[in-house]
Scaffold this motif. Structure first.
Motif, mmCIF file in Angstrom:
data_model
loop_
_atom_site.group_PDB
_atom_site.id
_atom_site.type_symbol
_atom_site.label_atom_id
_atom_site.label_comp_id
_atom_site.label_asym_id
_atom_site.label_seq_id
_atom_site.Cartn_x
_atom_site.Cartn_y
_atom_site.Cartn_z
ATOM 1 N N PHE A 1 95.771 -28.609 55.884
ATOM 2 C CA PHE A 1 97.164 -28.301 56.235
ATOM 3 C C PHE A 1 97.475 -26.824 55.996
ATOM 4 O O PHE A 1 98.379 -26.263 56.627
ATOM 5 C CB PHE A 1 98.119 -29.198 55.428
ATOM 6 C CG PHE A 1 98.261 -28.807 53.987
ATOM 7 C CD1 PHE A 1 99.290 -27.959 53.582
ATOM 8 C CD2 PHE A 1 97.374 -29.276 53.032
ATOM 9 C CE1 PHE A 1 99.430 -27.604 52.258
ATOM 10 C CE2 PHE A 1 97.501 -28.915 51.710
ATOM 11 C CZ PHE A 1 98.536 -28.077 51.313
ATOM 12 N N LEU A 2 96.742 -26.159 55.109
ATOM 13 C CA LEU A 2 96.964 -24.733 54.871
ATOM 14 C C LEU A 2 96.641 -23.915 56.117
ATOM 15 O O LEU A 2 97.357 -22.958 56.454
ATOM 16 C CB LEU A 2 96.110 -24.258 53.694
ATOM 17 C CG LEU A 2 96.433 -24.879 52.329
ATOM 18 C CD1 LEU A 2 95.441 -24.399 51.280
ATOM 19 C CD2 LEU A 2 97.866 -24.534 51.918
ATOM 20 N N SER A 3 95.585 -24.291 56.811
ATOM 21 C CA SER A 3 95.231 -23.597 58.052
ATOM 22 C C SER A 3 96.310 -23.784 59.103
ATOM 23 O O SER A 3 96.656 -22.851 59.838
ATOM 24 C CB SER A 3 93.887 -24.106 58.573
ATOM 25 O OG SER A 3 92.849 -23.809 57.665
ATOM 26 N N HIS A 4 96.825 -25.006 59.181
ATOM 27 C CA HIS A 4 97.895 -25.258 60.143
ATOM 28 C C HIS A 4 99.164 -24.488 59.781
ATOM 29 O O HIS A 4 99.900 -24.033 60.677
ATOM 30 C CB HIS A 4 98.182 -26.759 60.220
ATOM 31 C CG HIS A 4 97.049 -27.559 60.803
ATOM 32 N ND1 HIS A 4 96.565 -27.342 62.077
ATOM 33 C CD2 HIS A 4 96.306 -28.570 60.282
ATOM 34 C CE1 HIS A 4 95.577 -28.186 62.318
ATOM 35 N NE2 HIS A 4 95.409 -28.937 61.242
ATOM 36 N N CYS A 5 99.412 -24.333 58.505
ATOM 37 C CA CYS A 5 100.577 -23.544 58.083
ATOM 38 C C CYS A 5 100.415 -22.079 58.482
ATOM 39 O O CYS A 5 101.367 -21.431 58.941
ATOM 40 C CB CYS A 5 100.770 -23.662 56.571
ATOM 41 S SG CYS A 5 101.289 -25.309 56.030
ATOM 42 N N VAL A 6 99.205 -21.564 58.299
ATOM 43 C CA VAL A 6 98.947 -20.172 58.693
ATOM 44 C C VAL A 6 99.145 -19.998 60.187
ATOM 45 O O VAL A 6 99.770 -19.029 60.647
ATOM 46 C CB VAL A 6 97.519 -19.766 58.281
ATOM 47 C CG1 VAL A 6 97.155 -18.402 58.866
ATOM 48 C CG2 VAL A 6 97.395 -19.742 56.759
ATOM 49 N N ARG A 7 98.631 -20.954 60.956
ATOM 50 C CA ARG A 7 98.763 -20.859 62.416
ATOM 51 C C ARG A 7 100.226 -20.957 62.847
ATOM 52 O O ARG A 7 100.677 -20.232 63.740
ATOM 53 C CB ARG A 7 97.945 -21.960 63.078
ATOM 54 C CG ARG A 7 97.840 -21.823 64.574
ATOM 55 C CD ARG A 7 96.778 -22.725 65.131
ATOM 56 N NE ARG A 7 96.523 -22.440 66.535
ATOM 57 C CZ ARG A 7 95.566 -23.003 67.250
ATOM 58 N NH1 ARG A 7 94.762 -23.883 66.677
ATOM 59 N NH2 ARG A 7 95.398 -22.696 68.512
ATOM 60 N N LEU A 8 100.984 -21.865 62.220
ATOM 61 C CA LEU A 8 102.404 -22.006 62.542
ATOM 62 C C LEU A 8 103.168 -20.738 62.180
ATOM 63 O O LEU A 8 104.055 -20.293 62.931
ATOM 64 C CB LEU A 8 102.984 -23.211 61.797
ATOM 65 C CG LEU A 8 104.482 -23.485 62.012
ATOM 66 C CD1 LEU A 8 104.758 -23.775 63.488
ATOM 67 C CD2 LEU A 8 104.946 -24.657 61.142
ATOM 68 N N THR A 9 102.817 -20.124 61.055
ATOM 69 C CA THR A 9 103.477 -18.884 60.642
ATOM 70 C C THR A 9 103.205 -17.761 61.638
ATOM 71 O O THR A 9 104.112 -17.015 62.030
ATOM 72 C CB THR A 9 102.989 -18.476 59.246
ATOM 73 O OG1 THR A 9 103.234 -19.546 58.319
ATOM 74 C CG2 THR A 9 103.700 -17.211 58.778
ATOM 75 N N LEU A 10 101.935 -17.626 62.062
ATOM 76 C CA LEU A 10 101.587 -16.602 63.045
ATOM 77 C C LEU A 10 102.320 -16.825 64.363
ATOM 78 O O LEU A 10 102.797 -15.873 64.997
ATOM 79 C CB LEU A 10 100.075 -16.598 63.282
ATOM 80 C CG LEU A 10 99.210 -15.918 62.216
ATOM 81 C CD1 LEU A 10 97.736 -16.125 62.526
ATOM 82 C CD2 LEU A 10 99.529 -14.440 62.121
ATOM 83 N N TYR A 11 102.407 -18.088 64.777
ATOM 84 C CA TYR A 11 103.098 -18.403 66.027
ATOM 85 C C TYR A 11 104.577 -18.033 65.944
ATOM 86 O O TYR A 11 105.146 -17.436 66.872
ATOM 87 C CB TYR A 11 102.933 -19.884 66.340
ATOM 88 C CG TYR A 11 103.696 -20.339 67.567
ATOM 89 C CD1 TYR A 11 103.210 -20.105 68.848
ATOM 90 C CD2 TYR A 11 104.915 -21.007 67.433
ATOM 91 C CE1 TYR A 11 103.904 -20.514 69.966
ATOM 92 C CE2 TYR A 11 105.623 -21.421 68.538
ATOM 93 C CZ TYR A 11 105.115 -21.171 69.815
ATOM 94 O OH TYR A 11 105.820 -21.582 70.917
ATOM 95 N N THR A 12 105.216 -18.376 64.814
ATOM 96 C CA THR A 12 106.648 -18.081 64.634
ATOM 97 C C THR A 12 106.902 -16.583 64.605
ATOM 98 O O THR A 12 107.832 -16.074 65.241
ATOM 99 C CB THR A 12 107.154 -18.732 63.344
ATOM 100 O OG1 THR A 12 106.848 -20.133 63.365
ATOM 101 C CG2 THR A 12 108.651 -18.542 63.195
ATOM 102 N N LEU A 13 106.050 -15.857 63.859
ATOM 103 C CA LEU A 13 106.226 -14.408 63.773
ATOM 104 C C LEU A 13 105.990 -13.739 65.123
ATOM 105 O O LEU A 13 106.681 -12.772 65.484
ATOM 106 C CB LEU A 13 105.266 -13.827 62.729
ATOM 107 C CG LEU A 13 105.558 -14.182 61.265
ATOM 108 C CD1 LEU A 13 104.462 -13.648 60.358
ATOM 109 C CD2 LEU A 13 106.921 -13.628 60.844
ATOM 110 N N ALA A 14 104.996 -14.260 65.885
ATOM 111 C CA ALA A 14 104.705 -13.659 67.189
ATOM 112 C C ALA A 14 105.856 -13.857 68.164
ATOM 113 O O ALA A 14 106.109 -12.999 69.028
ATOM 114 C CB ALA A 14 103.421 -14.259 67.762
ATOM 115 N N LYS A 15 106.558 -14.983 68.044
ATOM 116 C CA LYS A 15 107.689 -15.241 68.938
ATOM 117 C C LYS A 15 108.949 -14.492 68.516
ATOM 118 O O LYS A 15 109.755 -14.103 69.374
ATOM 119 C CB LYS A 15 107.975 -16.749 68.988
ATOM 120 C CG LYS A 15 106.864 -17.574 69.632
ATOM 121 C CD LYS A 15 106.645 -17.187 71.088
ATOM 122 C CE LYS A 15 105.553 -18.015 71.741
ATOM 123 N NZ LYS A 15 105.311 -17.615 73.143
#
Length: 728
Positions: free
Chosen positions: A641-655
């Protein structure tokens, strides 16, 4: 051959005898085939030190035995300057830039002297030309004809199927473009008019002409022209493009070749408001005039579109009957007709198939073995499916070059576990194809389906487990028990990293595929026997949902020798008892003897087919395994779940954030497993071919060494001499 000479000569006497054998060096090839067969212009991969050693130490020892010599642009000077070649009569100049070749032909005294006094057989290969530089190609052709006083056989830019430099005859000079000795010419021209120019007095002694025409078009040729090509004995005409001028250009031209002894035609013809080309038309239009013709080889595909006239198109049987009684050899044909649009395609070709190419294969292909075909192009407006590529891999067993032109994605994305293998394929061109066709050759998408099922069953089982109802608890136990079995089966993935065991997983998948079809057939026999046998033994029964299980249970276990049910009717000598006995005899004979042995034969065939490609299959598995781990999160469960959190954070910041740094990081994260199609198929990496080969060799060597050491430890082979002997 370059590597052989460089590596084996001067090692010891035995290697010298092998490397310098007269039969071996009679045809001396000093080129690199990987560079020649590439679409992309690459520098010579042969090291200058290697060429220098061969020129200084080896060529002086063998120069008098060389009859045929093949050289390329980067090695022509040291090889020709090293020694004289008194017995040389055949020269091949490969992989030349047109400007450099023209410079050598005008300035290189040694080359000019060879061409003038010795060379009778000449082969020229020029890298693909662009734009106005084709004028130089015409000058090269004219210069060669004027220089070579003894030239009898000439192949001009028609050596490799991946690139054929087109000679525009219109740029040829009006003078000094003739040869009185040339007997055989192989060439590629831009149009059929260029072909006519070659007959216009410049090549009077020509008896064999093999010509590839890019486009067949131009003004009409009179059908009853008095001009005849009397000296021509062998003529081959091929064109990869559709032409609408078959009746106006090709037929009148062939009518002028009255003394032909051998004729080869490869044509793609487009007709409107007409019918297919058949045996009657071929005979009446031009074959009737060729009284000395001994061999006629052809592949003619006719596309017919009847938009304004309602023309009745012949059937395949009609096409076959048109070749009877007119001196043809065996002919194969097939027809694809679209009754809605009134369009049709008809392919006719002589058997055995003697062309080494097959152009514009489409979805109407009906299959047949083509042993001689090395170059295949596929083109259609309908998507190519996985099944067609399997057929091609079987029907074109020695295919070396495959070009696919289709911008439509395959409809069926989930592919079979069947690995499409082309053992001799050296070049795969997908520049004009949809990206999904790359996955057909490199990836196995359906390998992830069991993972998804296992995850879904796990969550369903967990939800049912905590519902306070006894039926839900029982359902949860059933679902989780099946789910546990799937997770255990997933452990087989670890064996893909082992060379000896990895490809056996593919064998298991293929055998399961065989078993699916077998079980469909087997289920029919189970029902046919089970229902009848159960009714005869037990009589009338009230229907319940448990009855199908009893019927299948009774018939299925008989296959494995569980025949306790015989006790029920073995003392029954009534009519129903004898009927049940006869049914059991027939069932056991068909199922236990015929069907089971058929299944074993299918498994054996699958095993033999995959065993021969074990190394290739394992490398594909290794690639898939690496790609899978590259695309998956780095952390193992339960920290995934930590990897998914990192990916979600990157997606949110990129948007939300327009920072270039954040955008680049997100793009790198998303694209980390995406590879350029060009990189895959043309190896456009920072390494050259030699480095890539070394890397692959070292990698395979290390894998083999690790596995061998494992075997050594397991078998306790401690005797070192025996160990070395086994490895050798």
């Amino acid at each position: 051959m370059v590597e052989v000479l460089y590596s084996l000569v001067d090692v010891n006497r035995r290697f010298d005898r092998l490397a310098l054998d007269s039969l071996y060096i009679n045809n001396l090839n000093m080129t690199d085939t990987m560079t020649i067969n590439s679409f992309i212009e690459q520098p010579c991969s042969i090291d200058a030190e290697v060429i220098s050693k061969i020129s200084e130490k080896i060529l002086p020892r063998i120069h008098s035995q060389v009859h045929k010599l093949t050289i390329e642009e980067f090695s022509i000077k040291p090889i020709l300057l090293a020694v004289n070649y008194p017995q040389l009569y055949s020269l091949s100049l490969i992989n030349f830039q047109e400007e450099m070749l023209y410079q050598h032909l005008t300035d290189d005294v040694i080359l000019r002297d060879l061409l003038t006094k010795q060379i009778t057989h000449l082969n020229i290969d020029i890298k693909k030309t662009i734009g106005q530089r084709t004028k130089i190609v015409s000058k090269i052709f004219a210069l060669i004809l004027s220089l070579c006083k003894k030239l009898t056989v000439f192949n001009f830019c028609h050596m490799f199927p991946t690139r054929k430099c087109i000679l525009p005859i219109c740029y040829l000079p009006s003078t000094n473009c003739m040869s009185l000795t040339l007997v055989k010419l192989t060439i590629t021209v831009s149009s059929l008019l260029d072909c006519l120019y070659l007959f216009d007095g410049c090549l009077d002694s020509l008896s064999t002409l093999i010509i590839n025409v890019s486009y067949i078009f131009g003004p009409k040729i009179p059908k009853y022209s008095k001009k005849k090509f009397l000296k021509l004995r062998c003529f081959s005409l091929s064109s990869p493009k559709l032409t609408v001028d078959y009746d106006d250009l090709i037929v009148p031209l062939l009518c002028q070749m009255v003394n032909l002894e051998e004729l080869k035609l490869y044509l793609l013809v487009q007709r409107f408001d007409s019918t297919y080309i058949d045996g009657i038309q071929l005979y009446d239009q031009f074959l009737v005039y060729m009284t000395q013709l001994k061999k006629f080889t052809f592949n003619i595909k006719t596309n017919v579109s009847n938009n304004f006239l309602r023309v009745k198109l012949p059937s395949n049987e009609d096409i076959q009957h048109s070749f009877i009684g007119r001196g043809y050899q065996q002919v194969t044909s097939y027809i694809h007709y679209d009754s809605i649009e009134n369009k049709g395609k008809c392919l006719i070709y002589s058997v055995p198939y003697e062309f080494d190419y097959f152009f514009n294969l489409d979805n109407s292909f009906q299959g047949r073995i083509f042993y001689k075909v090395r170059y295949l192009t596929m083109d259609d407006t309908i998507p190519f499916e996985h099944k067609l590529f399997n057929i091609i891999s079987e029907d074109f067993p020695f295919l070396e070059f495959l070009r696919i032109s289709n911008n439509y994605s395959p409809k069926v994305k989930e592919h079979s576990l069947t690995l499409i293998t082309y053992p001799y394929l050296t070049l795969l061109d997908l520049q004009n194809a949809h990206d999904d066709y790359a996955e057909l050759f490199l990836l196995r998408k359906n390998a992830y389906l069991p993972h998804v099922v296992a995850i879904i069953l796990f969550f369903v089982g967990i939800v049912l487990r905590y519902i306070p109802i006894s039926e839900c608890f029982c359902a949860a136990r059933i679902i989780l028990s099946f789910d546990l079995s799937i997770w255990f089966i997933r452990l087989l993935d670890m064996f893909t990293a082992v060379k000896l065991l990895g490809f056996k997983l593919v064998m298991i998948g293929e055998m399961v595929h065989d078993l699916n079809f077998f079980m469909l057939m087997f289920f029919v026999f189970i029902l046919a026997f089970g229902v009848s046998f159960y009714s005869l033994v037990f009589g009338v029964q009230e229907f319940t949902w448990h009855l199908p299980r009893k019927i299948i249970n009774l018939a299925y276990w008989h296959i494995f020798g569980e025949i306790e049910r015989l006790e029920i009717f073995e003392e029954n000598f009534k009519a129903n008892g004898y009927a049940a006995f006869i049914l059991l005899l027939g069932y056991m004979t068909i199922v236990s003897i015929l069907l089971v042995n058929l299944l074993i034969a299918m498994f054996s065939n699958t095993f033999d087919r995959l065993q021969s490609n074990a190394d290739r299959i394992w490398k594909f598995q290794r690639y898939s395994l690496v790609s899978e781990y590259l695309s998956r999160p780095s952390f193992p469960s339960p920290f995934i779940f930590l990897s998914h959190c990192v990916r979600l954070t990157l997606y949110t910041l990129a948007k939300c954030c327009k920072s270039e740094f954040i955008q680049n990081k997100y793009r790198q994260h998303v694209n980390r497993t995406k590879y350029s199609k060009t990189y895959f198929f043309f190896l456009e990496l920072s390494f050259d071919d030699k480095s890539i080969t070394k890397i692959e060799t070292i990698e395979d060597a290390y894998c083999d060494e690790i596995y061998y050491n494992y075997l050594k430890q397991e078998r306790k082979l401690l005797d070192e001499p025996d160990l070395d002997e086994e490895r050798v």
